[in-house]
Scaffold this active site. Sequence first.
Site, PDB file in Angstrom:
ATOM      1  N   ALA A 125       0.889  -1.291  -0.001  1.00 24.98           N
ATOM      2  CA  ALA A 125       0.007   0.014  -0.111  1.00 24.98           C
ATOM      3  C   ALA A 125       0.942   1.375   0.075  1.00 24.98           C
ATOM      4  O   ALA A 125       2.191   1.120   0.555  1.00 24.98           O
ATOM      5  CB  ALA A 125      -1.089  -0.020   1.182  1.00 24.98           C
TER       6      ALA A 125
ATOM      7  N   GLY B 216       0.402  -5.208   0.386  1.00 19.81           N
ATOM      8  CA  GLY B 216      -0.706  -5.103  -0.627  1.00 19.81           C
ATOM      9  C   GLY B 216      -0.046  -5.759  -1.963  1.00 19.81           C
ATOM     10  O   GLY B 216      -0.801  -6.238  -3.008  1.00 19.81           O
TER      11      GLY B 216
ATOM     12  N   GLU C 129      -0.354  -9.216  -1.855  1.00 23.05           N
ATOM     13  CA  GLU C 129      -2.082  -9.530  -1.850  1.00 23.05           C
ATOM     14  C   GLU C 129      -2.325  -9.505  -3.379  1.00 23.05           C
ATOM     15  O   GLU C 129      -3.194 -10.513  -3.781  1.00 23.05           O
ATOM     16  CB  GLU C 129      -2.784  -8.784  -1.072  1.00 23.05           C
ATOM     17  CG  GLU C 129      -2.315  -8.882   0.543  1.00 23.05           C
ATOM     18  CD  GLU C 129      -2.968  -7.937   1.308  1.00 23.05           C
ATOM     19  OE1 GLU C 129      -2.675  -6.785   1.269  1.00 23.05           O
ATOM     20  OE2 GLU C 129      -3.356  -8.451   2.632  1.00 23.05           O
TER      21      GLU C 129
ATOM     22  N   GLU D 153       3.285  -5.856   7.195  1.00 20.55           N
ATOM     23  CA  GLU D 153       2.375  -4.891   7.829  1.00 20.55           C
ATOM     24  C   GLU D 153       2.669  -4.765   9.159  1.00 20.55           C
ATOM     25  O   GLU D 153       2.360  -3.726   9.746  1.00 20.55           O
ATOM     26  CB  GLU D 153       1.004  -5.130   7.594  1.00 20.55           C
ATOM     27  CG  GLU D 153       0.477  -5.109   5.943  1.00 20.55           C
ATOM     28  CD  GLU D 153       0.555  -6.199   5.302  1.00 20.55           C
ATOM     29  OE1 GLU D 153       1.380  -7.249   5.496  1.00 20.55           O
ATOM     30  OE2 GLU D 153      -0.068  -6.269   4.171  1.00 20.55           O
TER      31      GLU D 153
END
Length: 263
Positions: free
Chosen positions: A70, A114, A117, A137
């Site tokens: 992210a 992310g 992911e 994270e």
Amino acid sequence: MSNIIVKSEWIKVWSDNGIGWVQLNHDNKLNPLSAGFILAIKEAAEKFDIDPSIGCIVLIGSEKAFAAGADLKEMVKHNFASVSESRYIENGWLDIPKIQTPIIAGVKGYALGGGCELAMMCDFIVASENARFGQPEINIGAIPGAGGSQRLTRSIGKSKAMLAVLTGDMITASEAEISGLVAKVFSNDEFDECLKEIALKIANKSKPLAKLAKQAVNVAYETTLEEGIRSERALFYSTFALDDHIEGMEAFSEKRKPVWKNK
Ligand code: CO8
């Protein structure tokens, strides 16, 4: 959602021989995933998904990173109210697994948070030997939020997923291949050619058959074995309604290559 600017300028899109390429091409070669960037990725993939000339979509990043997670410079501005009200994860992320066309993540460099992911939302991951995967994270005051704790666990098992999620440590490409996170690893030199070869092989299949095959495997992910077997059987029976089923059978008997009609 309405005030998110779709960052299409960070996406490079082209097609060749039935392959739809979507390259994450942020000015920062780590490809930090902001809300507008993920919407642009989703839109590019969706365009290929409804393009009848495309039989396989490939998501790639830069030499340095597929995506390093992210966009932390965007995420730092959020609080609990704003992430829930802006539907931070719901916008874009949840649509990528709905793509019906086979979609491959081609990972060079970092696929973190992310980014990991996003790669796991694709049907499978092909990696270069310099690839590094991880869910770091926990080191920045969060936990995986776009399916990482779920898909990683289903992919490599509880023990290895716990190790990755709780330590935030990176997984090398060869570890990722051994544990099943990655389907194939190629040397950095061979990677582009080998990725293209795999994508081309898939793009040249009957498109409706490839979509049914993808659907059948995905059911294994989402339901019980009994339900999955039932669903596979229904999908298998439905292949008999396709012209391409007849073509495949006839081509086999006539000892020739099938010529798919894609219907
Ligand atoms: N977001 C924004 N900027 C980033 C990010 C990021 N994720 N990662 C690196 N950058 C920036 C750095 O701040 C730096 O900027 P500047 O030049 O302005 O200082 C630039 O990119 C280069 O970074 P580094 O100097 O750190 O590059 P290195 O090659 O030394 O290191 C690493 C590369 C190892 C990838 C390192 O940058 C790193 O650890 N980055 C953070 C990785 C991370 O923690 N990712 C997880 C983020 S959280 C997450 O993904 C939650 C997902 C939830 C769902 C997603 C919703 C959108």
